[in-house]
Scaffold this active site. Structure first.
Site, mmCIF file in Angstrom:
data_model
loop_
_atom_site.group_PDB
_atom_site.id
_atom_site.type_symbol
_atom_site.label_atom_id
_atom_site.label_comp_id
_atom_site.label_asym_id
_atom_site.label_seq_id
_atom_site.Cartn_x
_atom_site.Cartn_y
_atom_site.Cartn_z
ATOM 1 N N ASP A 31 35.560 53.102 47.252
ATOM 2 C CA ASP A 31 35.051 54.353 46.533
ATOM 3 C C ASP A 31 33.564 54.240 46.289
ATOM 4 O OD1 ASP A 31 37.489 55.233 46.175
ATOM 5 O OD2 ASP A 31 37.885 54.481 44.412
ATOM 6 N N ARG A 56 35.451 65.622 38.919
ATOM 7 C CA ARG A 56 36.990 65.274 39.012
ATOM 8 C C ARG A 56 36.986 63.764 38.491
ATOM 9 N NH1 ARG A 56 39.717 65.176 43.883
ATOM 10 N NH2 ARG A 56 41.040 63.950 42.622
ATOM 11 N N ARG A 90 45.860 62.797 42.901
ATOM 12 C CA ARG A 90 46.609 61.717 43.224
ATOM 13 C C ARG A 90 47.133 60.962 41.906
ATOM 14 N NH1 ARG A 90 49.136 59.671 47.697
ATOM 15 N NH2 ARG A 90 49.191 57.443 47.732
ATOM 16 N N LYS A 105 38.120 55.762 35.123
ATOM 17 C CA LYS A 105 38.927 56.726 35.319
ATOM 18 C C LYS A 105 40.359 56.056 35.918
ATOM 19 C CE LYS A 105 38.570 58.987 39.582
ATOM 20 N NZ LYS A 105 39.840 59.194 40.478
ATOM 21 N N ASN A 106 40.318 55.290 36.930
ATOM 22 C CA ASN A 106 41.343 54.566 37.795
ATOM 23 C C ASN A 106 42.193 53.895 36.992
ATOM 24 O OD1 ASN A 106 40.797 56.394 39.694
ATOM 25 N ND2 ASN A 106 39.899 54.951 41.094
ATOM 26 N N ARG A 126 47.220 59.750 52.821
ATOM 27 C CA ARG A 126 47.714 59.412 51.553
ATOM 28 C C ARG A 126 49.162 59.482 51.217
ATOM 29 N NH1 ARG A 126 43.348 60.836 47.109
ATOM 30 N NH2 ARG A 126 43.690 58.594 46.545
ATOM 31 N N PRO A 127 49.995 58.832 51.969
ATOM 32 C CA PRO A 127 51.196 58.598 51.780
ATOM 33 C C PRO A 127 51.745 58.025 50.423
ATOM 34 C CG PRO A 127 50.615 57.244 53.531
ATOM 35 C CD PRO A 127 49.559 57.524 52.992
ATOM 36 N N ILE A 128 53.151 58.024 50.225
ATOM 37 C CA ILE A 128 53.592 57.343 49.090
ATOM 38 C C ILE A 128 54.835 56.527 49.422
ATOM 39 C CG2 ILE A 128 52.833 58.926 47.362
ATOM 40 C CD1 ILE A 128 55.505 59.893 46.941
ATOM 41 N N ASP A 129 55.068 56.009 50.692
ATOM 42 C CA ASP A 129 56.042 55.241 51.168
ATOM 43 C C ASP A 129 56.138 53.842 50.364
ATOM 44 O OD1 ASP A 129 53.728 54.860 52.531
ATOM 45 O OD2 ASP A 129 54.718 54.112 54.529
ATOM 46 N N CYS A 156 41.655 64.037 46.779
ATOM 47 C CA CYS A 156 40.608 64.250 47.868
ATOM 48 C C CYS A 156 41.314 63.964 49.095
ATOM 49 C CB CYS A 156 39.466 63.107 47.465
ATOM 50 S SG CYS A 156 38.465 63.182 46.346
ATOM 51 N N ILE A 210 39.921 51.804 54.416
ATOM 52 C CA ILE A 210 40.841 51.892 53.852
ATOM 53 C C ILE A 210 41.301 53.544 53.995
ATOM 54 C CG2 ILE A 210 41.638 52.051 51.159
ATOM 55 C CD1 ILE A 210 40.793 49.388 51.902
HETATM 56 N N1 EPU Z 1 49.029 53.624 51.683
HETATM 57 C C1 EPU Z 1 50.221 53.727 52.627
HETATM 58 N N2 EPU Z 1 51.310 54.272 51.716
HETATM 59 C C2 EPU Z 1 51.512 54.150 50.574
HETATM 60 C C3 EPU Z 1 50.274 53.936 49.511
HETATM 61 C C4 EPU Z 1 48.917 53.682 50.388
HETATM 62 O O1 EPU Z 1 50.130 53.616 53.501
HETATM 63 O O2 EPU Z 1 52.391 54.620 49.844
HETATM 64 C C5 EPU Z 1 47.681 53.270 52.247
HETATM 65 C C6 EPU Z 1 46.630 54.356 52.221
HETATM 66 O O3 EPU Z 1 46.896 55.440 52.928
HETATM 67 C C7 EPU Z 1 45.617 53.354 52.247
HETATM 68 C C8 EPU Z 1 45.800 51.992 51.537
HETATM 69 O O4 EPU Z 1 47.348 51.951 51.592
HETATM 70 O O5 EPU Z 1 45.303 53.278 53.342
HETATM 71 C C9 EPU Z 1 45.378 51.871 50.110
HETATM 72 O O6 EPU Z 1 45.667 52.980 49.211
HETATM 73 P P1 EPU Z 1 46.196 52.763 47.670
HETATM 74 O O7 EPU Z 1 47.341 53.166 47.739
HETATM 75 O O8 EPU Z 1 45.533 51.478 47.318
HETATM 76 O O9 EPU Z 1 45.229 54.014 47.229
HETATM 77 P P2 EPU Z 1 45.689 54.872 45.927
HETATM 78 O O10 EPU Z 1 46.422 54.035 44.996
HETATM 79 O O11 EPU Z 1 46.007 56.193 46.265
HETATM 80 C C10 EPU Z 1 43.478 54.314 44.563
HETATM 81 C C11 EPU Z 1 42.433 54.975 43.742
HETATM 82 C C12 EPU Z 1 41.609 55.540 44.862
HETATM 83 C C13 EPU Z 1 41.056 54.464 45.638
HETATM 84 C C14 EPU Z 1 42.072 53.531 46.378
HETATM 85 C C15 EPU Z 1 41.659 52.292 47.203
HETATM 86 C C16 EPU Z 1 43.596 55.759 41.643
HETATM 87 C C17 EPU Z 1 43.895 57.122 40.962
HETATM 88 N N3 EPU Z 1 42.987 56.205 43.181
HETATM 89 O O12 EPU Z 1 44.213 55.226 45.217
HETATM 90 O O13 EPU Z 1 40.262 56.150 44.138
HETATM 91 O O14 EPU Z 1 40.204 55.204 46.761
HETATM 92 O O15 EPU Z 1 42.933 53.319 45.169
HETATM 93 O O16 EPU Z 1 40.801 51.682 46.236
HETATM 94 O O17 EPU Z 1 43.779 54.877 41.298
HETATM 95 C C18 EPU Z 1 38.684 57.851 43.796
HETATM 96 O O18 EPU Z 1 38.481 57.485 42.513
HETATM 97 O O19 EPU Z 1 37.604 58.354 44.305
HETATM 98 C C19 EPU Z 1 39.752 57.424 44.791
HETATM 99 C C20 EPU Z 1 40.059 57.897 45.871
#
Ligand code: EPU
Length: 434
Positions: A308, A401, A92, A21-22, A121-124, A116, A330
């Site tokens: 995960d 999902r 996401r 998926k990811n 889950r910020p996007i900064d 979830c 995480i």
């Molecule tokens: N973070 C920030 N700011 C950002 C982005 C991330 O502070 O702009 C922090 C997050 O809060 C977290 C850490 O950085 O503490 C890592 O987050 P990451 O960005 O790696 O997560 P993601 O890309 O949103 C993906 C997977 C998640 C998985 C995480 C960690 C996808 C679509 N989702 O999320 O998968 O938990 O990486 O490995 O690739 C799942 O499949 O169940 C799932 C939640």
């Protein structure tokens, strides 16, 4: 909708592991950066993928699924299309449209992505990375507005404050079509990121990777898709979930897949717990020949223990011998399943970022609530060890999902799970005894 499980079982047999998926989500989003048809194989059939494809059709992508191959073509040029906020807020993965749409149209209005409820889950980090490549953003009531004042991304230097999976993927997609060279430091090293790197390399983008940095020579235009279809790797989270299921039910399972990179940490962990594991030409054979020993772990960015798989492996520790501690580093809200496991007789102490577990050999069925994708799968697995019936409320809307044909696969391995509209376990049992 809830899942009813009449009682314990030992999982036995072969199970095919679906495509990741990811890994698929960024590959699908990247198709917006192509001039021509991008062909992908082994994309899993599950809700999050369906939502992204739906969003992309709204954006003008032509999606054709034929003979297990998914083809995506995006002809539209000109003004940036509208992204449906209701659809974007479901997953996401919608954040992965940020770089491709900016790269293609020079502007975007991205409604805030969903996913979830496992943390803030910020996007900064995404915005910071794309700003380093020339994008400018402002927050509007409808979402994030971004544009490229020069009309294109420009190579730059990105140092992520901490590794981010989708952030690294957005940075890579922007860097691939940028004018100039980009260096990305403190990037995510997950195999899902490497699938995207491999696809971009097959399209002629020069990318060099090391543990410290990724260097991308941008091509300064839209990409030409590779002539052959790209096969997505197997889903290591699904594979890990079935390995945990094998441990929880003391089963004997063959995981069938062609290529499943990134499982090493999990396999070492299970080996140390005492699971018997062997790779053969058909996949990975796992069996439990003696009671497993509980083992502590701390989730961490790849190659650390994957967050995960925290829920299914925490469930496994609940029924393995001895004490263990599971630490989540995480996501700040990823122990909701642990509180539910208490209702089945698991011995746990749940703290904000850590759960201590005293393993027990027996659990009893219970009515429990599912809260998120991985937690709902873990709850179903733990119920397969419990004596007596269980009802897992709200599970389906979560596990569908991220797991394709999850109930069907478990059923083929011997589980007797049923979907039900019942909201009380007591009501099901009364009906059975009437
Ligand atoms: N973070 C920030 N700011 C950002 C982005 C991330 O502070 O702009 C922090 C997050 O809060 C977290 C850490 O950085 O503490 C890592 O987050 P990451 O960005 O790696 O997560 P993601 O890309 O949103 C993906 C997977 C998640 C998985 C995480 C960690 C996808 C679509 N989702 O999320 O998968 O938990 O990486 O490995 O690739 C799942 O499949 O169940 C799932 C939640």
């Amino acid at each position: 909708m809830a899942i009813y499980n009449p009682g314990p079982c030992k999982l036995q047999g072969a199970v095919p592991i679906a495509g990741s998926k990811n890994a698929s989500l960024p590959l699908l989003a990247s198709s917006l950066l192509f001039n021509g048809e991008l062909k992908l194989r082994n994309v899993p059939d599950l809700i999050d993928i369906g939502v992204l494809l739906n969003l992309m059709r709204d954006l003008g992508s032509c999606v054709v699924i034929e003979h297990q191959q998914l083809s995506l073509t995006h002809q539209a040029q000109g003004k940036a299309p509208h992204i449906c906020p209701q659809k974007a807020s479901k997953i996401r993965g919608s954040v992965l449209l940020l770089a491709p749409l900016l790269g293609r149209y020079g502007e975007i209005l991205l409604p805030l992505p969903g996913g979830c409820h496992i943390g803030k889950r910020p996007i900064d980090f995404h915005l910071y990375a794309l700003e380093q490549l020339g994008a400018q953003f402002s927050l509007l009531p409808q979402g994030i507005y971004g544009h490229l004042p020069r009309g294109h991304f420009t190579g730059g230097h990105i140092i992520f404050p901490k590794p981010t999976v989708t952030g690294t993927e957005n940075a890579l997609m922007a860097a691939a079509v940028a004018q100039g060279t980009t260096c990305i430091e403190n990037h995510a090293q997950d195999d899902e990121v490497h699938e995207l790197i491999t696809l971009l390399q097959q399209c002629g983008v020069a990318i060099e990777t090391s543990e410290d940095a990724i260097e991308v020579q941008g091509v300064g235009r839209l990409l030409t898709p590779p002539p052959e279809s790209f096969e997505v790797c197997a889903d290591r989270m699904e594979a890990g979930t079935f390995l945990a299921a094998c441990g929880i039910t003391q089963g004997d399972i063959l995981l069938k897949y062609r290529r499943c990179p990134g499982l090493e940490t999990v396999l070492e962990h299970l080996d140390a717990m005492g699971m018997s594991l062997s790779l053969n030409e058909n996949g990975l054979h796992a069996s439990v020949l003696q009671p497993l020993k509980a083992r502590s772990f701390t989730t961490a960015p790849h190659p650390g223990f994957p967050t995960d798989l925290q829920a299914p492996f925490l469930a496994l520790n609940c029924v393995s011998d001895g004490k263990s501690v599971v630490e989540e580093t995480i996501w700040e809200n990823r122990f909701l399943h642990a509180k539910e496991f208490l209702k089945m007789g698991a011995q746990l102490e749940v703290m904000p970022n850590q759960t201590s577990i005293q393993g027990v050999r027996e659990l009893h069925g219970a009515e429990i609530q599912a809260h998120d994708l991985r937690g709902s799968a873990a709850s179903i697995l733990l119920s397969l060890r419990a004596k007596g019936p269980s009802l897992i409320l709200g599970a389906e809307s979560h596990f569908e999902r991220g797991y394709s044909f999850f109930l069907e696969k478990l059923s083929r391995l011997g589980a007797k799970l049923e979907k039900t509209t019942a909201t009380r376990l007591g009501a099901i049992l009364e009906k059975q005894h009437a």
